[in-house]
Design an enzyme around this catalytic site. Structure first.
Site, mmCIF file in Angstrom:
data_model
loop_
_atom_site.group_PDB
_atom_site.id
_atom_site.type_symbol
_atom_site.label_atom_id
_atom_site.label_comp_id
_atom_site.label_asym_id
_atom_site.label_seq_id
_atom_site.Cartn_x
_atom_site.Cartn_y
_atom_site.Cartn_z
ATOM 1 N N SER A 103 -2.657 -8.281 1.767
ATOM 2 C CA SER A 103 -2.326 -8.461 3.182
ATOM 3 C C SER A 103 -0.958 -9.138 3.313
ATOM 4 O O SER A 103 0.021 -8.671 2.722
ATOM 5 C CB SER A 103 -3.448 -9.272 3.844
ATOM 6 O OG SER A 103 -3.330 -9.284 5.230
ATOM 7 N N HIS B 200 -10.544 -4.385 5.957
ATOM 8 C CA HIS B 200 -9.443 -5.148 5.376
ATOM 9 C C HIS B 200 -9.949 -6.224 4.414
ATOM 10 O O HIS B 200 -9.299 -6.547 3.423
ATOM 11 C CB HIS B 200 -8.627 -5.773 6.511
ATOM 12 C CG HIS B 200 -7.364 -6.436 6.057
ATOM 13 N ND1 HIS B 200 -6.404 -5.785 5.328
ATOM 14 C CD2 HIS B 200 -6.905 -7.709 6.225
ATOM 15 C CE1 HIS B 200 -5.402 -6.621 5.074
ATOM 16 N NE2 HIS B 200 -5.684 -7.784 5.602
ATOM 17 N N ASP C 136 -10.039 0.185 5.697
ATOM 18 C CA ASP C 136 -9.132 -0.841 6.207
ATOM 19 C C ASP C 136 -8.278 -0.233 7.310
ATOM 20 O O ASP C 136 -7.349 0.526 7.049
ATOM 21 C CB ASP C 136 -8.258 -1.362 5.057
ATOM 22 C CG ASP C 136 -7.322 -2.489 5.485
ATOM 23 O OD1 ASP C 136 -7.249 -2.794 6.696
ATOM 24 O OD2 ASP C 136 -6.670 -3.064 4.600
#
Lengths: 377, 377
Positions: A152, A350, A317
């Protein structure tokens, strides 16, 4: 916990050389809190830097002697015999500048004023973080990382390392990340920020001196965040339309299990996380865009990179969708860089990058083993 | 505006028979505000009911004499020669019970107390709305609707008509809707609700007597809503990463165009919409689930329906995705109902149902023409 790194302790590094941030603000001095696992080898070639995401910190693996239930956030991945094997690698985790877990940030005391920085703390960027991390590497005597790894927002830092210091990183592992946020991503961040900014207890970022915390805003920001970290399918599987009491209550109290989960997560987070740190982390996400300096051309942005790359994405995601990882892969291939790409089937959205998954962990293990052979040979 | 219905005016209907809501609360009396377009034919067979969504109301088409810029929210679809042709149909739009555009709702004065209902207004459901609408039909002398039409939450009401009053509706047009919300849908609604509920100016729903409005909460709720009404692609096309001033400002002021858009939409909405109405509308969405009474079996839920159906979905609508419409279609087919289904390619996400699109409007026009032939013949 068989192959955990065991009991760890945080260390502090002091930096007295002023840091000129991308915003133009100069931070005269700062401290970074960090942890290390494993042993730096003789030629200092086995160091791995772990970069954290929005709410992460330096406690990446192991436990604390006085708090054995506080397990590092990537402990499943890092340890003896684990995919990032501490028998082979010297692993460093740090709390980013601007954080709220010990590194200098908005809640730290500004020695110039004797008060917390609050609103006066600069909006640090991914580039600023890489600069501050490079100084930590200098202090630790690490000229070049075997790998810089992150998911991320952490993946953005890992990529930025290859652009800011191409010669100082041999491998970049960029996981569940993107070359920049989309308008939709920014929009979610802006709603979260506005929840905090308009909380009457925020006081323009200087709530510390008022003895309050913008709990309502932080709570909403975290609730919203959680929705975007999960997948529609994962939420359907885990919560569906289950009612907490088995029947409808016709009130605004918690009725559905998903409401119970979100409010609990929001309350828990709001009780410890710093609102200013949350704000600046979301801004760092919004600002990251290495192609901006090249008229939006990501190919040209990645021309500077010399590292080899592993790029990993997860099918469900939707915050950092696989197509965003493929944009990174294409730009690297355009520059004839050595890049491996894995698209992992996972139901966890995610959040998948934090979870143990056989395929994902095998990809990570194999890639790290390849790196280890470079310095073992 | 060539074939607009022109100048219209709202009418009021008074209901003095107590309404027993699903929650068990009894509303002793209420008023509904509504508009009509076109002419009811001699055998009263050409009436069409338009049900509105979360922020909709009775002003569906035309303009007001004293406010010519206030155009009805579905004016593009309804008028002389338009897909819902007012030369053929007698069209009724109403503001739902609990609304804030003139029908009895939380901001109305409760004659029992002389104060606004506020928190004491019942949480009305889709079933309650259909019941209240059936009484409006009674007053207007309409025994059976040629069609009940709605998008999103309006589509839920249209479907509920076929279940509550199978003999009173010949056609249901259920657009951009779902047989129930997913956990993710409920989660977004719960964040929006919590933004309002935790606004210090909400006062437990009785903010009227304090002379304030929970503007912050409503604004956040609307900002979040807007993200989910649009598609990722539409936001990318319309706003991308464009900066309002052309460069980064390193502050929490508006920087990206998408932030400007969202905050503007939030401010505009918060200036006129009632917070309690917003709350109860989201609850009505969460509660709608005709299969619940049948152990989650939608096939059994739709066994009661006698109407013919047109179901329409839009490819980029991720709030009420095409797969949700297909669940409705499958349950209707299982019951051997007459059902047409159109999946429209559109870039505009959930908002597509409000927008003029050649394919979408042609589907609507053709279907409505078929209905018109039933009573023309």
């Amino acid at each position: 916990m068989d192959n955990s790194v065991g009991i760890v302790s945080a260390q502090r590094a002091q930096f007295d050389t002023p840091l000129l941030c991308k915003s133009g603000v100069v931070l005269p001095r700062y401290e970074l809190v960090y942890e290390t696992y494993g042993t730096l080898n003789a030629d200092r070639s086995n160091a791995v830097l772990i970069c954290h995401a929005l709410s992460g910190h330096h406690h990446v693996a192991g436990i604390y002697a006085d708090d054995p239930r506080n397990i590092g956030w990537w402990d499943n991945l890092i340890g003896s015999g684990k995919p990032i094997d501490t028998d082979k690698f010297f692993v460093i985790g740090l709390n980013n500048l601007g954080g709220c877990h010990g590194s200098t940030g908005p809640s730290s005391i500004d020695t110039a004023s004797g008060q917390p920085y609050g609103a006066s703390f600069p909006l640090v960027t991914v580039e600023d973080w890489v600069e501050s991390q490079s100084r930590l590497a200098d202090q630790l005597g690490i000229q070049q990382f075997a790998a810089v790894i992150g998911g991320s927002l952490g993946g953005m830092q890992a990529m930025q390392w290859s652009l800011s210091y191409p010669e100082r990183v041999r491998h970049v592992l960029a996981i569940a990340t993107a070359p920049h946020l989309t308008a939709e991503n920014i929009a979610f961040n802006d709603v979260a920020r506005n929840a905090i900014l308009t909380d009457p207890d925020f006081y323009g970022g200087n709530f510390y001196r008022h003895g309050v915390v913008p709990t309502r805003g932080l709570r909403l920001a975290r609730m919203l965040g959680h929705i975007t970290y999960l997948s529609d399918d994962a939420m359907a599987d885990k919560f569906g339309r289950s009612l907490r009491s088995g029947k409808l209550g016709y009130s605004y109290d918690i009725e559905f299990e998903i409401e119970s989960y979100l409010r609990y997560q929001g309350d828990k987070f709001a009780a410890y996380f710093d609102a200013n740190t949350y704000l600046l982390m979301t801004k760092a996400l919004d600002y990251f865009d290495p192609a901006r300096a090249f008229d939006g051309n990501l190919n040209r942005a990645f021309a500077a990179a010399q590292a080899k790359f592993l790029v990993v994405s997860f099918t469900t995601d939707w915050r950092f969708a696989p197509q965003r990882s493929r944009e990174i892969v294409r730009a690297l291939l355009h520059n004839k860089r050595d890049v491996s790409y894995a698209e992992i089937s996972s139901n966890h959205g995610h959040d998948s990058f934090l979870m143990e998954d056989a395929h994902y962990f095998e990809v990570m293990r194999n890639y790290m083993n390849t790196i280890a052979q470079e310095f073992a040979a």
